[in-house]
Design a protein around this motif. Structure first.
Motif, PDB file in Angstrom:
ATOM      1  N   HIS A  88      86.486  48.801  38.117  1.00 24.59           N
ATOM      2  CA  HIS A  88      85.378  49.682  37.741  1.00 24.59           C
ATOM      3  C   HIS A  88      84.064  48.955  37.490  1.00 24.59           C
ATOM      4  O   HIS A  88      83.336  49.293  36.561  1.00 24.59           O
ATOM      5  CB  HIS A  88      85.771  50.480  36.498  1.00 24.59           C
ATOM      6  CG  HIS A  88      85.917  51.929  36.810  1.00 24.59           C
ATOM      7  ND1 HIS A  88      87.000  52.434  37.466  1.00 24.59           N
ATOM      8  CD2 HIS A  88      85.087  52.965  36.564  1.00 24.59           C
ATOM      9  CE1 HIS A  88      86.844  53.722  37.618  1.00 24.59           C
ATOM     10  NE2 HIS A  88      85.696  54.073  37.096  1.00 24.59           N
ATOM     11  N   LYS A  99      89.818  57.964  33.351  1.00 23.16           N
ATOM     12  CA  LYS A  99      88.393  58.145  33.061  1.00 23.16           C
ATOM     13  C   LYS A  99      87.958  56.898  32.311  1.00 23.16           C
ATOM     14  O   LYS A  99      88.090  56.796  31.094  1.00 23.16           O
ATOM     15  CB  LYS A  99      88.175  59.380  32.217  1.00 23.16           C
ATOM     16  CG  LYS A  99      86.717  59.786  32.213  1.00 23.16           C
ATOM     17  CD  LYS A  99      86.530  61.162  31.635  1.00 23.16           C
ATOM     18  CE  LYS A  99      85.077  61.500  31.468  1.00 23.16           C
ATOM     19  NZ  LYS A  99      84.326  61.531  32.711  1.00 23.16           N
ATOM     20  N   THR A 100      87.518  55.940  33.067  1.00 27.96           N
ATOM     21  CA  THR A 100      87.116  54.694  32.419  1.00 27.96           C
ATOM     22  C   THR A 100      85.615  54.527  32.523  1.00 27.96           C
ATOM     23  O   THR A 100      84.993  54.963  33.484  1.00 27.96           O
ATOM     24  CB  THR A 100      87.760  53.477  33.108  1.00 27.96           C
ATOM     25  OG1 THR A 100      88.064  53.830  34.443  1.00 27.96           O
ATOM     26  CG2 THR A 100      88.979  53.016  32.388  1.00 27.96           C
ATOM     27  N   ASN A 101      85.102  53.863  31.508  1.00 23.09           N
ATOM     28  CA  ASN A 101      83.691  53.527  31.566  1.00 23.09           C
ATOM     29  C   ASN A 101      83.496  52.376  32.536  1.00 23.09           C
ATOM     30  O   ASN A 101      84.440  51.697  32.913  1.00 23.09           O
ATOM     31  CB  ASN A 101      83.213  53.120  30.176  1.00 23.09           C
ATOM     32  CG  ASN A 101      83.062  54.337  29.288  1.00 23.09           C
ATOM     33  OD1 ASN A 101      83.183  55.478  29.748  1.00 23.09           O
ATOM     34  ND2 ASN A 101      82.819  54.090  28.018  1.00 23.09           N
ATOM     35  N   ASN A 149      74.092  53.476  31.820  1.00 22.02           N
ATOM     36  CA  ASN A 149      75.016  54.555  32.212  1.00 22.02           C
ATOM     37  C   ASN A 149      76.456  54.123  32.020  1.00 22.02           C
ATOM     38  O   ASN A 149      77.184  53.934  32.994  1.00 22.02           O
ATOM     39  CB  ASN A 149      74.813  54.910  33.693  1.00 22.02           C
ATOM     40  CG  ASN A 149      73.369  55.111  34.050  1.00 22.02           C
ATOM     41  OD1 ASN A 149      72.806  56.160  33.842  1.00 22.02           O
ATOM     42  ND2 ASN A 149      72.754  54.063  34.588  1.00 22.02           N
ATOM     43  N   PRO A 150      76.878  53.958  30.760  1.00 16.68           N
ATOM     44  CA  PRO A 150      78.240  53.428  30.546  1.00 16.68           C
ATOM     45  C   PRO A 150      79.320  54.293  31.178  1.00 16.68           C
ATOM     46  O   PRO A 150      80.381  53.796  31.556  1.00 16.68           O
ATOM     47  CB  PRO A 150      78.372  53.398  29.021  1.00 16.68           C
ATOM     48  CG  PRO A 150      77.277  54.271  28.504  1.00 16.68           C
ATOM     49  CD  PRO A 150      76.178  54.226  29.505  1.00 16.68           C
ATOM     50  N   GLU A 151      79.060  55.589  31.307  1.00 12.12           N
ATOM     51  CA  GLU A 151      80.107  56.454  31.864  1.00 12.12           C
ATOM     52  C   GLU A 151      80.062  56.546  33.384  1.00 12.12           C
ATOM     53  O   GLU A 151      80.852  57.262  33.998  1.00 12.12           O
ATOM     54  CB  GLU A 151      79.991  57.848  31.250  1.00 12.12           C
ATOM     55  CG  GLU A 151      80.443  57.834  29.807  1.00 12.12           C
ATOM     56  CD  GLU A 151      80.562  59.218  29.234  1.00 12.12           C
ATOM     57  OE1 GLU A 151      80.177  60.178  29.931  1.00 12.12           O
ATOM     58  OE2 GLU A 151      81.019  59.335  28.093  1.00 12.12           O
ATOM     59  N   GLY A 152      79.125  55.843  33.966  1.00 13.81           N
ATOM     60  CA  GLY A 152      79.060  55.821  35.422  1.00 13.81           C
ATOM     61  C   GLY A 152      77.778  56.438  35.939  1.00 13.81           C
ATOM     62  O   GLY A 152      77.180  57.303  35.296  1.00 13.81           O
ATOM     63  N   THR A 209      92.338  64.085  33.374  1.00 12.87           N
ATOM     64  CA  THR A 209      92.334  63.448  32.048  1.00 12.87           C
ATOM     65  C   THR A 209      93.195  64.210  31.048  1.00 12.87           C
ATOM     66  O   THR A 209      93.303  63.823  29.895  1.00 12.87           O
ATOM     67  CB  THR A 209      90.890  63.364  31.517  1.00 12.87           C
ATOM     68  OG1 THR A 209      90.266  64.625  31.746  1.00 12.87           O
ATOM     69  CG2 THR A 209      90.111  62.276  32.198  1.00 12.87           C
TER      70      THR A 209
END
Ligand SMILES: [Zn+2]
Length: 472
Positions: A223, A272-274, A344-347, A379
């Protein structure tokens, strides 16, 4: 010493008998090509009078297959350690390139001439002990698929035993829905890959162009944001270079460790990974990726000087330049990728193929919607709370692969995989429709007539019946 001169065709039945009497002391045998190609007659030395032949149209050199057939007779099993092949040069010495083409060229591809004919099917139906399927199995057409069948049977036995001994995961969370979660991951990966593939190969917009920011998901880089550095040729195995951000310390560790990599999962887990954030000093790695290593194509592009970055990277791969300062071109891009990750840590928003690329294909849009809905659901599984999910998922993945292998082997060994089977079924349908056979596959009057005709059996039989019907 006796000398036999063979100008006879192999078909001549007297020839082999006359040869038998001289077999033990025949020192020399002049043979035609037909003889040399057709009869099993080993010799110590094979002498070619010429390597030219007239094939009915024009003179030409021997083909590789013809040459091998004849030259291969040299050397008798159990008597000679080597065989000798001599080519007479009566006129000029043959060109070396001609010889090479003849001796080392690719032999003509043998193609099966086995065809299912109506007569054959009808005749086989009259013999109860021989099944058409068995005849097809033994035909040369099926040779390539059947040649490993013994080995496959052994493999199938061992694998089946392993499958039988599979135990259920002894984990109350994974017992709940690991199976469903696994299937969802599988579908999602497949959808994602298919959709990405269309976007990548889209004629107008090359989604994977130089400077495109992507989320990389490989064993080494999970990721992590990266930027594409080399042109992508649209084929599934094509590799393209990508700069990925990573941690300096782990990068140093990775390059030194000789750890055996774990088994590669058949189905990648969807979590659901950061986005990956380097813990220590932000560093970079240049890797060669294939399309499936890209988890997401983002809508973002960076202005990069790919050539300069790659040459900088390549220089630093040489041991004596390892500690050379990172070039400006590289560090600017790395900083930019880090900034994007932190912001944008969540993507990053993904490239939307329907909106951004304006792909309107119905099938495509349907897949896209399905993927989005699955992504929301993925999730919600209970097994995601399992502490040992990674391990349990890997075990399940391994078991599923075993089962899949068993299924494939089973199919390959079964009659379902016969290449000619669909054609056989079609022909049976025709025969039934024309009343040559009944629905239990037993021969009717027309069928019995058809058995006796070898060409255009259906038309001729129909004509005969028509003729007699009119007469009566
Ligand atoms: Zn578990």
């Amino acid at each position: 010493m006796s000398v036999l001169i063979s100008s006879l065709e192999v078909k001549d039945i007297r020839f082999p008998t006359s040869l038998e009497g001289h077999g033990s002391d025949a020192m020399l045998l002049f043979a035609t090509e037909t003889f040399a190609m057709g009869v099993n007659m080993p010799a110590r030395t094979v002498v070619f009078d010429t390597i030219r032949k007239h094939d009915g149209k024009s003179p030409r050199n021997l083909l590789p297959g013809e040459y091998i057939q004849m030259a291969g007779r040299a050397g008798r099993r159990g008597l000679d350690t080597t065989g000798l092949v001599i080519i007479l040069c009566k006129g000029d010495v043959p060109e070396i390139s001609d010889l090479q083409a003849m001796m080392q060229g690719k032999p003509t591809h043998l193609e099966s001439r086995f065809r299912l004919t109506y007569t054959m099917i009808l005749n086989l139906l009259t013999v109860a002990v021989i099944r058409v399927e068995d005849v097809m199995k033994r035909s040369f057409a099926e040779f390539h698929t059947r040649k490993d069948s013994h080995q496959q049977e052994v493999e199938l036995k061992t694998l089946s035993k392993q499958v039988e001994s599979i135990k259920k995961v002894s984990c109350y969370l994974c017992q709940e829905d690991l199976q469903e979660y696994y299937n969802t991951c599988k579908t999602l990966n497949e959808l994602r890959y298919a959709l990405q593939w269309t976007s990548i190969t889209h004629s107008q917009i090359k989604a994977l162009s130089i400077g495109r920011v992507v989320v990389v998901n490989t064993e080494k880089h999970v990721h992590a944001l990266g930027v594409v550095l080399s042109l992508y040729a649209a084929n599934r195995h094509s590799k393209f270079k990508t700069l990925v951000i990573c941690d300096k310390q782990s990068q140093d560790r990775n390059s030194q460790s000789n750890e055996v990599p774990a088994r590669k999962l058949k189905v990648k887990m969807v979590l659901k990974t950061n986005l990956y954030q380097p813990e220590g000093i932000c560093w970079h790695d240049v890797v060669e990726l294939v399309a499936s290593d890209v988890y997401e194509i983002t809508s973002k592009t960076l202005d990069v000087n790919a050539e300069k970055i790659l040459s900088d990277w390549n220089t630093r791969q040489i041991p004596r330049f390892r500690d050379k300062a990172v070039s400006q071109y590289t560090s600017v891009v790395v900083q930019e990728l880090l900034r994007l990750t932190e912001d944008n840590p969540e993507g990053l928003p993904a490239l939307n193929p329907v909106k951004d690329l304006k792909i309107q294909d119905m099938d495509f849009v349907e897949k896209f919607i399905k993927m989005q809905s699955l992504q929301e659901k993925v999730t919600d599984y209970k097994c995601l709370m399992c502490q040992a999910l990674n391990q349990h998922f890997a075990e399940h993945d391994y078991n599923m692969e075993l089962k899949e292998k068993v299924k494939v082997l089973y199919y390959q060994l079964s009659e379902e995989s016969l290449l000619l089977l669909p054609e056989y079924h079609q022909r049976i349908q025709v025969l039934e429709k024309l009343n040559f056979i009944d629905n239990k596959m037993s021969l009717q009057l027309k069928g019995r007539v058809g058995c006796e005709i070898s060409h255009h059996e259906l038309i001729l039989t129909e004509l005969i019946f028509e003729f007699f019907c009119r007469k009566s």
